[in-house]
Design a protein around this motif. Structure first.
Motif, PDB file in Angstrom:
ATOM      1  N   LEU A 141       0.834  -1.208   0.000  1.00  8.80           N
ATOM      2  CA  LEU A 141       0.000   0.000   0.000  1.00  8.80           C
ATOM      3  C   LEU A 141       0.866   1.255   0.000  1.00  8.80           C
ATOM      4  N   GLN A 142       1.907   1.261   0.827  1.00  8.90           N
ATOM      5  CA  GLN A 142       2.773   2.435   0.902  1.00  8.90           C
ATOM      6  C   GLN A 142       3.535   2.669  -0.399  1.00  8.90           C
ATOM      7  N   ALA A 143       3.824   1.609  -1.136  1.00  6.63           N
ATOM      8  CA  ALA A 143       4.505   1.772  -2.415  1.00  6.63           C
ATOM      9  C   ALA A 143       3.565   2.346  -3.478  1.00  6.63           C
ATOM     10  N   ALA A 144       2.277   2.109  -3.330  1.00  6.16           N
ATOM     11  CA  ALA A 144       1.303   2.528  -4.343  1.00  6.16           C
ATOM     12  C   ALA A 144       0.571   3.826  -4.012  1.00  6.16           C
ATOM     13  N   PHE A 145       0.463   4.157  -2.726  1.00  2.36           N
ATOM     14  CA  PHE A 145      -0.350   5.296  -2.308  1.00  2.36           C
ATOM     15  C   PHE A 145       0.408   6.173  -1.321  1.00  2.36           C
ATOM     16  N   ALA A 146       0.169   7.475  -1.398  1.00  4.47           N
ATOM     17  CA  ALA A 146       0.710   8.393  -0.407  1.00  4.47           C
ATOM     18  C   ALA A 146       0.093   8.074   0.952  1.00  4.47           C
ATOM     19  N   ASP A 147       0.809   8.408   2.015  1.00  5.01           N
ATOM     20  CA  ASP A 147       0.295   8.146   3.363  1.00  5.01           C
ATOM     21  C   ASP A 147      -1.087   8.763   3.570  1.00  5.01           C
ATOM     22  N   GLU A 148      -1.276   9.990   3.050  1.00  7.61           N
ATOM     23  CA  GLU A 148      -2.572  10.660   3.198  1.00  7.61           C
ATOM     24  C   GLU A 148      -3.677   9.901   2.468  1.00  7.61           C
ATOM     25  N   ALA A 149      -3.354   9.309   1.336  1.00  9.99           N
ATOM     26  CA  ALA A 149      -4.340   8.505   0.597  1.00  9.99           C
ATOM     27  C   ALA A 149      -4.690   7.237   1.379  1.00  9.99           C
ATOM     28  N   ILE A 150      -3.717   6.649   2.047  1.00 11.32           N
ATOM     29  CA  ILE A 150      -4.001   5.467   2.879  1.00 11.32           C
ATOM     30  C   ILE A 150      -4.939   5.844   4.020  1.00 11.32           C
ATOM     31  N   LEU A 151      -4.713   7.000   4.621  1.00 13.83           N
ATOM     32  CA  LEU A 151      -5.638   7.465   5.662  1.00 13.83           C
ATOM     33  C   LEU A 151      -7.056   7.619   5.102  1.00 13.83           C
ATOM     34  N   GLU A 152      -7.165   8.175   3.898  1.00 13.24           N
ATOM     35  CA  GLU A 152      -8.480   8.308   3.267  1.00 13.24           C
ATOM     36  C   GLU A 152      -9.114   6.935   3.036  1.00 13.24           C
ATOM     37  N   LEU A 153      -8.318   5.981   2.571  1.00 13.17           N
ATOM     38  CA  LEU A 153      -8.842   4.625   2.334  1.00 13.17           C
ATOM     39  C   LEU A 153      -9.410   4.023   3.617  1.00 13.17           C
ATOM     40  N   LEU A 154      -8.687   4.184   4.705  1.00 13.20           N
ATOM     41  CA  LEU A 154      -9.153   3.638   5.983  1.00 13.20           C
ATOM     42  C   LEU A 154     -10.438   4.314   6.449  1.00 13.20           C
ATOM     43  N   MET A 155     -10.487   5.637   6.329  1.00 15.30           N
ATOM     44  CA  MET A 155     -11.700   6.361   6.729  1.00 15.30           C
ATOM     45  C   MET A 155     -12.886   5.974   5.860  1.00 15.30           C
ATOM     46  N   LEU A 156     -12.661   5.880   4.563  1.00 15.80           N
ATOM     47  CA  LEU A 156     -13.744   5.496   3.660  1.00 15.80           C
ATOM     48  C   LEU A 156     -14.268   4.103   3.983  1.00 15.80           C
ATOM     49  N   ALA A 157     -13.356   3.163   4.172  1.00 15.66           N
ATOM     50  CA  ALA A 157     -13.777   1.781   4.468  1.00 15.66           C
ATOM     51  C   ALA A 157     -14.594   1.739   5.754  1.00 15.66           C
ATOM     52  N   GLY A 158     -14.150   2.433   6.785  1.00 24.45           N
ATOM     53  CA  GLY A 158     -14.879   2.437   8.045  1.00 24.45           C
ATOM     54  C   GLY A 158     -16.223   3.127   7.938  1.00 24.45           C
ATOM     55  N   TYR A 159     -16.265   4.253   7.248  1.00 26.28           N
ATOM     56  CA  TYR A 159     -17.517   4.994   7.102  1.00 26.28           C
ATOM     57  C   TYR A 159     -18.551   4.144   6.353  1.00 26.28           C
ATOM     58  N   TYR A 160     -18.120   3.498   5.279  1.00 24.66           N
ATOM     59  CA  TYR A 160     -19.080   2.726   4.485  1.00 24.66           C
ATOM     60  C   TYR A 160     -19.407   1.376   5.107  1.00 24.66           C
ATOM     61  N   ARG A 161     -18.582   0.906   6.006  1.00 24.44           N
ATOM     62  CA  ARG A 161     -19.000  -0.249   6.803  1.00 24.44           C
ATOM     63  C   ARG A 161     -20.137   0.183   7.731  1.00 24.44           C
ATOM     64  N   THR A 162     -20.031   1.389   8.261  1.00 22.41           N
ATOM     65  CA  THR A 162     -21.124   1.939   9.067  1.00 22.41           C
ATOM     66  C   THR A 162     -22.391   2.062   8.230  1.00 22.41           C
ATOM     67  N   VAL A 163     -22.260   2.537   6.992  1.00 22.35           N
ATOM     68  CA  VAL A 163     -23.420   2.611   6.106  1.00 22.35           C
ATOM     69  C   VAL A 163     -24.024   1.216   5.934  1.00 22.35           C
ATOM     70  N   GLY A 164     -23.174   0.201   5.780  1.00 22.80           N
ATOM     71  CA  GLY A 164     -23.667  -1.171   5.673  1.00 22.80           C
ATOM     72  C   GLY A 164     -24.434  -1.602   6.909  1.00 22.80           C
ATOM     73  N   TYR A 165     -23.905  -1.273   8.070  1.00 25.40           N
ATOM     74  CA  TYR A 165     -24.619  -1.596   9.317  1.00 25.40           C
ATOM     75  C   TYR A 165     -25.985  -0.930   9.346  1.00 25.40           C
ATOM     76  N   LEU A 166     -26.020   0.347   8.982  1.00 30.72           N
ATOM     77  CA  LEU A 166     -27.278   1.086   8.999  1.00 30.72           C
ATOM     78  C   LEU A 166     -28.285   0.511   8.002  1.00 30.72           C
ATOM     79  N   ALA A 167     -27.868   0.402   6.747  1.00 27.08           N
ATOM     80  CA  ALA A 167     -28.799  -0.047   5.709  1.00 27.08           C
ATOM     81  C   ALA A 167     -29.274  -1.476   5.955  1.00 27.08           C
ATOM     82  N   ASN A 168     -28.363  -2.360   6.344  1.00 28.80           N
ATOM     83  CA  ASN A 168     -28.752  -3.746   6.592  1.00 28.80           C
ATOM     84  C   ASN A 168     -29.560  -3.876   7.875  1.00 28.80           C
ATOM     85  N   GLY A 169     -29.091  -3.237   8.940  1.00 26.51           N
ATOM     86  CA  GLY A 169     -29.768  -3.349  10.226  1.00 26.51           C
ATOM     87  C   GLY A 169     -31.163  -2.751  10.216  1.00 26.51           C
ATOM     88  N   LEU A 170     -31.350  -1.697   9.432  1.00 30.70           N
ATOM     89  CA  LEU A 170     -32.663  -1.060   9.319  1.00 30.70           C
ATOM     90  C   LEU A 170     -33.533  -1.705   8.242  1.00 30.70           C
TER      91      LEU A 170
END
Length: 185
Positions: A141-170
């Motif tokens: 990952l570090q060879a392919a993406f800037a550190d800031e982009a990796i942070l964005e990837l982690l935030m996006l994955a976590g946020y949309y996992r939350t969306v999955g919890y909401l949409a599925n749970g509701l």
């Protein structure tokens, strides 16, 4: 499918309506996820303000974001959000039908993926399975993406996992004429 909670209905509180007014016209009437969260205006506001997907100055390309988020939502079994992402972003992100299907039924080794796409699929899978990134994947990952982009990837994955919890749970039903169903295996 019947939703577990009824959505809020108009007239909405001023802050909620103001948020709806800022959304793209193609998202109107507001999606069921948003109107359901609007039952709790403070939570809705935090949810909307926390969305990292549309932040100005993102380090990730649209394609990188969408490969990751298609996989994250597919792995969560969230047909609601996955179908929305296919409808709104797959073409613009340059995802082929084979790649769209592989976000649900493939893996990082699927022949349709370019090297960086495969890294994003691996990342989504590791985060889903382990809530962690292996010591093997991290340097790639570090060879392919800037550190800031990796942070964005982690935030996006976590946020949309939350969306999955909401949409599925509701048990949110698909948005009419928008949400594409998961492809058959």
């Amino acid at each position: 499918m019947t939703a577990r909670l009824a959505p809020a209905t108009a007239p909405y509180p001023d802050k909620v309506q103001a948020a709806f007014d800022r959304m793209p016209r193609s998202w109107m009437p507001p999606f069921r996820l948003f109107t359901t969260l609007a039952r709790h205006p403070e939570l809705f506001e935090r949810f909307i303000r926390g969305a990292p997907s549309y932040m100005p100055g993102m380090k990730l390309s649209l394609r990188q974001r969408e490969v990751l988020l298609h996989r994250v939502t597919a792995r969560c079994g969230c047909q609601y959000e996955w179908g929305m992402r296919v409808h709104y972003f797959a073409d613009e992100a340059g995802l082929t039908e084979e790649q769209i299907n592989a976000t649900v039924h493939g893996d990082a080794g699927s022949a349709c993926w370019e090297a960086n796409d495969a890294l994003l699929i691996r990342l989504a899978d590791e985060l889903h399975d382990r809530c962690d990134i292996s010591d093997e994947l991290w340097p790639a990952l570090q060879a392919a993406f800037a550190d800031e982009a990796i942070l964005e990837l982690l935030m996006l994955a976590g946020y949309y996992r939350t969306v999955g919890y909401l949409a599925n749970g509701l048990r949110l039903p698909p948005e009419p004429e928008i949400c594409r169903p998961f492809p058959a295996a």
